[in-house]
Design a protein around this motif. Structure first.
Motif, mmCIF file in Angstrom:
data_model
loop_
_atom_site.group_PDB
_atom_site.id
_atom_site.type_symbol
_atom_site.label_atom_id
_atom_site.label_comp_id
_atom_site.label_asym_id
_atom_site.label_seq_id
_atom_site.Cartn_x
_atom_site.Cartn_y
_atom_site.Cartn_z
ATOM 1 N N TYR A 32 0.866 -1.141 0.101
ATOM 2 C CA TYR A 32 0.089 -0.069 -0.106
ATOM 3 C C TYR A 32 0.678 1.263 0.093
ATOM 4 N N TYR A 40 -6.757 6.765 4.333
ATOM 5 C CA TYR A 40 -7.415 5.874 5.121
ATOM 6 C C TYR A 40 -7.433 6.283 6.520
ATOM 7 N N VAL A 65 -6.118 -4.114 7.623
ATOM 8 C CA VAL A 65 -6.554 -4.388 6.283
ATOM 9 C C VAL A 65 -5.710 -4.691 5.134
ATOM 10 N N TYR A 71 -3.536 -4.580 -2.206
ATOM 11 C CA TYR A 71 -3.757 -3.204 -2.660
ATOM 12 C C TYR A 71 -4.613 -3.217 -3.655
ATOM 13 N N TYR A 74 -8.153 -3.524 -2.882
ATOM 14 C CA TYR A 74 -8.591 -2.542 -2.158
ATOM 15 C C TYR A 74 -8.848 -1.385 -2.791
ATOM 16 N N GLU A 78 -12.455 0.477 -2.992
ATOM 17 C CA GLU A 78 -12.730 1.957 -3.071
ATOM 18 C C GLU A 78 -13.275 2.422 -4.017
ATOM 19 N N LEU A 107 -13.390 -5.944 1.460
ATOM 20 C CA LEU A 107 -12.835 -4.783 2.204
ATOM 21 C C LEU A 107 -13.799 -4.795 3.583
#
Length: 119
Positions: A32, A40, A65, A71, A74, A78, A107
């Motif tokens: 990440y 975040y 997370v 990533y 993620y 998002e 997530l």
């Protein structure tokens, strides 16, 4: 070569293998970017109060997370969260897609685990 010398070589090889595996896991955990982690934590702070304790909890949360969701997944989740708020057909595609729902569920599960571990 003596038996002790062979054992030393085997132990050294196993130690090198273990170190390589540990580095690979650390790289997976740290995939990440800092900006994503900061974003975040910032959002988490807004939702949980801007206290020192919240900073610790929110920092812990993104670490959990990141350890559970790659990533790329993620980012997908998002994007789904953001685009599902768009009115009309475009937003509907993000609200009804199985792939989008799967990423979002990943997530949410990771965030629930983070809630248990960090808060």
């Amino acid at each position: 070569m003596t038996q002790a010398g062979s054992v030393r070589r085997i132990v050294a090889a196993l130690a090198a293998l273990a170190a390589t595996a540990a580095i690979a896991r650390a790289e997976d955990f740290n995939d990440y970017p800092t900006s994503a982690r900061a974003e975040y934590v910032f959002g988490c702070l807004k939702a949980n109060g801007e206290t020192r304790q919240a900073i610790e909890q929110c920092s812990c949360s993104i670490d959990v997370v990141a350890s559970l969701v790659p990533y790329e997944r993620y980012v997908t989740a998002e994007t789904v969260l953001s685009m599902s708020q768009v009115q009309g057909n475009l937003g509907g595609q993000f609200r009804t897609s199985e792939q989008a729902a799967g990423a979002l569920n990943d997530l949410r599960r990771a965030q629930a685990e983070a809630e248990v571990r960090c808060f």
